[in-house]
Design a protein around this motif. Structure first.
Motif, PDB file in Angstrom:
ATOM      1  N   SER A 188      55.895  51.589  64.234  1.00  0.00           N
ATOM      2  CA  SER A 188      54.602  51.556  63.553  1.00  0.00           C
ATOM      3  C   SER A 188      54.759  52.199  62.179  1.00  0.00           C
ATOM      4  CB  SER A 188      53.562  52.330  64.362  1.00  0.00           C
ATOM      5  OG  SER A 188      53.888  53.723  64.385  1.00  0.00           O
ATOM      6  N   ALA A 189      53.825  51.908  61.278  1.00  0.00           N
ATOM      7  CA  ALA A 189      53.898  52.462  59.929  1.00  0.00           C
ATOM      8  C   ALA A 189      53.864  53.982  59.950  1.00  0.00           C
ATOM      9  CB  ALA A 189      52.762  51.907  59.075  1.00  0.00           C
ATOM     10  N   GLY A 190      53.031  54.528  60.829  1.00  0.00           N
ATOM     11  CA  GLY A 190      52.916  55.980  60.912  1.00  0.00           C
ATOM     12  C   GLY A 190      54.190  56.641  61.398  1.00  0.00           C
ATOM     13  N   HIS A 191      54.806  56.048  62.410  1.00  0.00           N
ATOM     14  CA  HIS A 191      56.045  56.623  62.960  1.00  0.00           C
ATOM     15  C   HIS A 191      57.176  56.549  61.938  1.00  0.00           C
ATOM     16  CE1 HIS A 191      58.998  57.889  65.841  1.00  0.00           C
ATOM     17  NE2 HIS A 191      59.673  56.755  65.726  1.00  0.00           N
ATOM     18  N   TYR A 192      57.256  55.417  61.236  1.00  0.00           N
ATOM     19  CA  TYR A 192      58.308  55.279  60.218  1.00  0.00           C
ATOM     20  C   TYR A 192      58.128  56.315  59.111  1.00  0.00           C
ATOM     21  CZ  TYR A 192      60.823  53.578  56.164  1.00  0.00           C
ATOM     22  OH  TYR A 192      61.629  53.501  55.068  1.00  0.00           O
ATOM     23  N   THR A 193      56.914  56.464  58.614  1.00  0.00           N
ATOM     24  CA  THR A 193      56.651  57.411  57.526  1.00  0.00           C
ATOM     25  C   THR A 193      56.973  58.838  57.951  1.00  0.00           C
ATOM     26  OG1 THR A 193      54.910  55.982  56.632  1.00  0.00           O
ATOM     27  CG2 THR A 193      54.891  58.300  55.964  1.00  0.00           C
ATOM     28  N   LYS A 194      56.583  59.183  59.157  1.00  0.00           N
ATOM     29  CA  LYS A 194      56.832  60.531  59.663  1.00  0.00           C
ATOM     30  C   LYS A 194      58.325  60.797  59.808  1.00  0.00           C
ATOM     31  CE  LYS A 194      55.175  63.678  63.260  1.00  0.00           C
ATOM     32  NZ  LYS A 194      54.311  63.786  64.486  1.00  0.00           N
ATOM     33  N   SER A 195      59.063  59.816  60.299  1.00  0.00           N
ATOM     34  CA  SER A 195      60.505  59.977  60.480  1.00  0.00           C
ATOM     35  C   SER A 195      61.221  60.069  59.134  1.00  0.00           C
ATOM     36  CB  SER A 195      61.063  58.808  61.300  1.00  0.00           C
ATOM     37  OG  SER A 195      60.486  58.781  62.588  1.00  0.00           O
ATOM     38  N   ALA A 196      60.832  59.210  58.183  1.00  0.00           N
ATOM     39  CA  ALA A 196      61.464  59.234  56.862  1.00  0.00           C
ATOM     40  C   ALA A 196      61.216  60.570  56.164  1.00  0.00           C
ATOM     41  CB  ALA A 196      60.935  58.076  56.012  1.00  0.00           C
ATOM     42  N   ARG A 197      60.025  61.102  56.288  1.00  0.00           N
ATOM     43  CA  ARG A 197      59.716  62.392  55.680  1.00  0.00           C
ATOM     44  C   ARG A 197      60.518  63.508  56.316  1.00  0.00           C
ATOM     45  NH1 ARG A 197      53.080  61.958  55.293  1.00  0.00           N
ATOM     46  NH2 ARG A 197      52.998  60.576  53.444  1.00  0.00           N
TER      47      ARG A 197
END
Length: 221
Positions: free
Chosen positions: A94-103
């Motif tokens: 999901s977009a949220g999971h990807y953003t959180k992991s990248a950060r």
């Protein structure tokens, strides 16, 4: 056969010449300009050239190979490979999971190991990075990042860029989650609820209910 001659071209230049008697051509191996390269450094370089000659290796060709290898290592840094892996996972997450992991990688991993050639990363290096995250008392974050690291190194292995997965032993750095006993307690409660229901039903079907209730009773040992 190769031969080495060291000389000073000018007052400010020191060079080593590698002459090869092949096809009437001569190859030149340049150490560098003096004083940018000291005479002591030039002597070390010369010793390496002589060692290659004793192994019947062409120093010029070997230096080109080493430069190409170094360039490949620079291209295959952890950060570069991790970015490929994250981009691939972006289609699955999901977009949220990807953003959180990248950060999380930008904050906790890239500053520690991002610039390292991925093939040079050892279990101790990974363990230190994970341990530093856990010191902030964020076990869940450390565990999730370690899971991602395992995925990245498996991806790296599949591409033939490293032999082993250095993230595997790092799991020992993190404490195991305590068993709260909630699941056994819930099972016992469920059995007791069924027993009570069967007890009520038994009044109208005594010939069957007792056998069912006995089978559902909690047992110890």
């Amino acid at each position: 056969m190769l031969r080495v001659t060291v000389g000073r071209l000018t007052d400010k230049a020191c060079k080593a010449f590698v002459a090869q008697k092949a096809h009437g051509k001569e190859k030149t191996y340049s150490i560098g300009s003096y004083p940018a390269v000291s005479l002591a450094a030039a002597r070390i370089d010369l010793a390496e050239v002589k060692a290659l000659l004793r192994e019947n290796k062409d120093p010029v060709t070997q230096r080109r190979f080493n430069r190409a290898k170094s360039s490949a290592a620079n291209d295959n840094t952890f950060e570069a490979i991790a970015a490929e892996w994250l981009k691939m996972k972006q289609r699955e997450w999901s977009a949220g999971h990807y953003t959180k992991s990248a950060r999380a990688f930008d904050r906790d991993i890239y500053p520690a190991i991002g610039k390292l050639p991925i093939a040079s990363i050892t279990p101790a290096i990974v363990a230190k990075a994970i341990e530093d995250i856990h010191k902030r008392d964020v076990l869940e974050t450390a565990t999730r990042i370690l899971q991602h690291l395992n995925g990245i190194f498996r991806y790296t292995q599949a591409k033939g860029l490293c032999r082993d997965n250095p993230a595997l032993p790092a799991r020992e750095i993190l404490p195991r989650k305590k068993d709260t006993g909630r699941i056994p307690a819930l099972l016992s409660l469920l059995r007791w609820a069924i027993f009570c229901a069967v007890r009520i039903w038994r009044e109208s079907h005594p010939q069957y209910a007792w056998h069912i209730a006995y089978a559902l009773l909690p047992r110890h040992g």
